[in-house]
Every structure is written in C-alpha cells, then in structure tokens.
Design an enzyme around this catalytic site. Sequence first.
Site, PDB file in Angstrom:
ATOM      1  N   GLN A 243      31.320 -23.201  50.764  1.00  0.00           N
ATOM      2  CA  GLN A 243      31.826 -24.364  50.160  1.00  0.00           C
ATOM      3  C   GLN A 243      33.531 -24.566  50.394  1.00  0.00           C
ATOM      4  O   GLN A 243      34.228 -25.544  50.020  1.00  0.00           O
ATOM      5  CB  GLN A 243      31.734 -24.053  48.387  1.00  0.00           C
ATOM      6  CG  GLN A 243      30.439 -23.910  47.868  1.00  0.00           C
ATOM      7  CD  GLN A 243      29.759 -25.339  47.907  1.00  0.00           C
ATOM      8  OE1 GLN A 243      30.475 -26.303  48.152  1.00  0.00           O
ATOM      9  NE2 GLN A 243      28.352 -25.346  47.735  1.00  0.00           N
TER      10      GLN A 243
ATOM     11  N   THR B 206      13.024 -17.722  67.966  1.00  0.00           N
ATOM     12  CA  THR B 206      13.603 -18.743  68.746  1.00  0.00           C
ATOM     13  C   THR B 206      14.464 -19.699  68.033  1.00  0.00           C
ATOM     14  O   THR B 206      14.423 -19.957  66.619  1.00  0.00           O
ATOM     15  CB  THR B 206      12.372 -19.658  69.334  1.00  0.00           C
ATOM     16  OG1 THR B 206      11.322 -18.990  70.005  1.00  0.00           O
ATOM     17  CG2 THR B 206      12.900 -20.945  70.066  1.00  0.00           C
TER      18      THR B 206
ATOM     19  N   SER C  43      27.318 -22.818  55.894  1.00  0.00           N
ATOM     20  CA  SER C  43      25.739 -23.470  56.120  1.00  0.00           C
ATOM     21  C   SER C  43      26.027 -24.879  56.326  1.00  0.00           C
ATOM     22  O   SER C  43      27.176 -25.695  55.808  1.00  0.00           O
ATOM     23  CB  SER C  43      25.108 -23.371  54.579  1.00  0.00           C
ATOM     24  OG  SER C  43      23.992 -24.126  54.642  1.00  0.00           O
TER      25      SER C  43
ATOM     26  N   HIS D  45      24.371 -27.594  55.853  1.00  0.00           N
ATOM     27  CA  HIS D  45      23.845 -28.903  55.121  1.00  0.00           C
ATOM     28  C   HIS D  45      25.115 -28.976  54.123  1.00  0.00           C
ATOM     29  O   HIS D  45      24.912 -30.006  53.187  1.00  0.00           O
ATOM     30  CB  HIS D  45      22.553 -28.811  54.517  1.00  0.00           C
ATOM     31  CG  HIS D  45      22.346 -27.818  53.390  1.00  0.00           C
ATOM     32  ND1 HIS D  45      22.384 -27.973  52.141  1.00  0.00           N
ATOM     33  CD2 HIS D  45      22.181 -26.465  53.295  1.00  0.00           C
ATOM     34  CE1 HIS D  45      22.008 -26.805  51.311  1.00  0.00           C
ATOM     35  NE2 HIS D  45      22.120 -25.829  52.062  1.00  0.00           N
TER      36      HIS D  45
ATOM     37  N   CYS E 211      20.158 -23.750  43.369  1.00  0.00           N
ATOM     38  CA  CYS E 211      19.236 -22.647  43.552  1.00  0.00           C
ATOM     39  C   CYS E 211      18.486 -22.109  42.468  1.00  0.00           C
ATOM     40  O   CYS E 211      17.593 -21.493  42.536  1.00  0.00           O
ATOM     41  CB  CYS E 211      19.917 -21.612  44.324  1.00  0.00           C
ATOM     42  SG  CYS E 211      20.612 -22.097  45.963  1.00  0.00           S
TER      43      CYS E 211
HETATM   44  N1  PMP Z   1      26.544 -19.872  49.309  1.00  0.00           N
HETATM   45  C1  PMP Z   1      26.824 -20.630  48.425  1.00  0.00           C
HETATM   46  C2  PMP Z   1      28.345 -20.704  47.908  1.00  0.00           C
HETATM   47  C3  PMP Z   1      26.348 -21.907  48.369  1.00  0.00           C
HETATM   48  O1  PMP Z   1      26.959 -22.952  47.619  1.00  0.00           O
HETATM   49  C4  PMP Z   1      24.941 -22.076  48.728  1.00  0.00           C
HETATM   50  C5  PMP Z   1      24.180 -23.030  48.556  1.00  0.00           C
HETATM   51  N2  PMP Z   1      23.927 -23.530  47.116  1.00  0.00           N
HETATM   52  C6  PMP Z   1      24.407 -20.884  49.498  1.00  0.00           C
HETATM   53  C7  PMP Z   1      25.173 -19.723  49.662  1.00  0.00           C
HETATM   54  C8  PMP Z   1      23.073 -20.896  49.982  1.00  0.00           C
HETATM   55  O2  PMP Z   1      23.099 -21.663  51.149  1.00  0.00           O
HETATM   56  P1  PMP Z   1      21.711 -22.196  51.966  1.00  0.00           P
HETATM   57  O3  PMP Z   1      21.203 -23.259  51.301  1.00  0.00           O
HETATM   58  O4  PMP Z   1      22.211 -22.570  53.076  1.00  0.00           O
HETATM   59  O5  PMP Z   1      20.967 -20.927  52.042  1.00  0.00           O
END
Ligand code: PMP
Length: 396
Positions: A191, A249, A211, A213, A339
Amino acid sequence: MNRIYFDHAATTPLDKRVSKAMRDFELKYFGNPSSVHREGQQARAEIDFGRAAVAKFLNAKPQEIIFTSGATEANNHAIKGIVSKAIFEWGMKPHVITTELEHHSVYNVVKEMEKRGVIEATFIKPTPDGQISADQIIKEIKDNTVLVSCIFVSNEIGSVLPVREIGKHLSSINSRLSTSHKIAFHTDAVQAAKFYNCNVEKLGCDLLTLSAHKLYGPKGIGTLYIKTGTKIDNLMSGGAQEYDMRPGTQNTAGIIGMAKALELLGSLEEREKSAKKIRNLRDELWDQIKNIPGVELNGPIGESRNPENLSITISDIDQDSLITAMDLAGFAVSTGSACVSGSSEPSHVIKALGKAASKTVSTVRFTLGQATTKQEIDIVIKKFPEIINKLRKYNK
Ligand code: PMP
C-alpha cells in the site's frame, strides 16, 4: 446509476496503457522465457526489461527481484523462507517480530507458525490511534530473533510505519552480530508504493513485497525483493526460474504489466503530487462527515496517514447493512481488508486499536484513487449522512 469507486486499497482499476502493453506483448511474444529458441529468448528479453524496471523503482539489482503470483505469495515466501533457513542452519526455534497492523498474508502466517510451535512470535500492539514506533519493535529483539516483518502502510487504517527508522536500528544491531546470524528485515510495501519512497537502500530492508493490482496494474503478479546475501529458502521446489528462487513458468504478460504500472506511477515528486491531490479530497470528506454523531476515525491523522485512506468506526449501525446500503446507493466501500470480506467480525487490526467488538459498531473504509473527483466527494458527503440516518431509524 453512476458508480463511485472508493475501494482503491482493495484493488485499483487497470490503467488502459498497462492493458495495451500487456496485450501487445502477449500477441507478439508467446514463447516460454526458459526456452532456448528465439521465441523463448525474445520473451526472456522482455521480462528482463520488466525486471530491470521494477529493480529501478526499488533501487535494487535486477537479480534481487523475484516475480511471484502476488503479495500473498511474496509475504509467505519472505517469512517461511527466512524461518526455514534459520531452523536448518541453527537448529533452534527462531523468534519473529511482527505487528498487529499486518495484512492477513503476514499476520496469519506468523500466527499459524506460532500455533504449530515452529517459531516464537511477538506481535507489536499499536497505540489507540494506530501508530507503532521503531523503539517498540527494537525492544523486543532477542538472541533468537531472525526476522522483523513490518507493514509499511496499513491497508486497513492507513498508518504509515517508521520503516526507515526500524531499518536503521536493525542494520546497526546486525553490524554487531556474527555473520552467521543476522536479523532479516521484511516490509510489506503493497500500500506504500503509490505514494512513498520504496528505495530499499534507504529503507534498510532485506525483503520487500509489492503487488501490481494495487498500482493500476494487473492481478496475479507481485514481487519479492530479496537483498543479495539474504539467507532464505524457497517456498516451492521445481524449475530454475527466477534465479532458482521461484519455480514455474513466469506470468510474462503480468510482468510487463507490473513494470508498466510502476513506470506510470512516475517519479517520487510526481507521486507526492498525486498524494497531495488525493489527500485534499480525503480531508474534505473527513471534515464533512466527522460531525455525524457516533463517527470516529480509525488510525492516525496527519503525515503518518496514507493520503488515500479514510477508515471510520460508526456506532449504532450494523456493518453489513451499511456496506449493502452504500453499495445500493452506488458507492463501492469496504469494511477493511477485502481478503476477509463476508466476515462481519471486526478485523484483528480494528481489535488491536481497542475498538469495541459489537454487532452495532461498524467499520467503513473509503480509499480514494487517481481518478477520484471533487464531484464524487460532494456526492458521498451528501448521501452518507442520509444513509446513516435511515439505517439508525430502522434499527430503533
Ligand atoms: N499486503 C497488503 C498490505 C495488502 O493490502 C494486500 C491486498 N489486500 C496484500 C498484501 C495481498 O496482496 P495480493 O492480493 O497481491 O495477494
């Protein structure tokens, strides 16, 4: 009805330029980057280019960049890899220090290993306004500490942790330790990358997670930075990809997309400019809703808060009803970490702030993005109190 997206911490929309770069790549370079023929080597050259771009963003060496399926894998690799190597090399039970502000992909990994008796763990508690100091962490170091894993910016409440200061303390402690025992320092910078300096040398970290996305890039691709010389095991066994550290891969188009997304974030100055614009809008939102009775801010205010994050607790409202009512009114907001969506339990982060865990207290997280407008803020400022009033009336 026009939708208004206030959930950029959960994921960001894919930038069209990233999408184009990925599509162009996929159509042109389909080869397996481990193949020796031209098709393979062309794909390999492109992912090397992508790796160099990620390395540049972090001020790392390309060979220190390992591509993963995302931050969850990168965080698991960092923690399990360090612990496994330490057990193998020393044969003693390692100690891991982390915080109660971590994302589940750190928090649950450490909790689980502790429960199984694999490690000793210390979870640092934040202050009621969601801050953790470097001293609180350093104080917990013991003879068997092998890892400090500390989130850079909280995905739930926006706290910015003093990662640089922790890194400085740890490198001074490590310089006094024997070369066979060093304390590795990992930070989950998922973040943080949009707004903060992720220069690994300045942060003094050995491991750093990103990450794509969360940065207007694609899902399913992330990075673990592993400083040269860090003693770490692999998470998986298989082929020799990613310098023998992450078999399988590669997600070639994802790598191209991640590199493009990082490039588009721009220089640190540009990121700071974007932070300022988003912070102003976020502050305007907070100024207007803070007077609603029963509304309380989660996390710190000022410089130690992520500019995009507004997490609040509201009394006398059922959380699920609130999120649903907001959704029906056209707003995408969340309770905290996506999550664990579906759970109306307060998260471990909210509990760590000492906030009441009750059925009638809700947490709502607004996270703004590059495309958030003043008009969108004005709409939510008008609608949010109406929704709260309506729900409170029903609850009576
Ligand atoms: N760490 C943090 C601080 C996140 O905000 C997130 C996603 N909510 C993740 C890890 C996990 O990321 P990913 O979706 O790429 O597994």
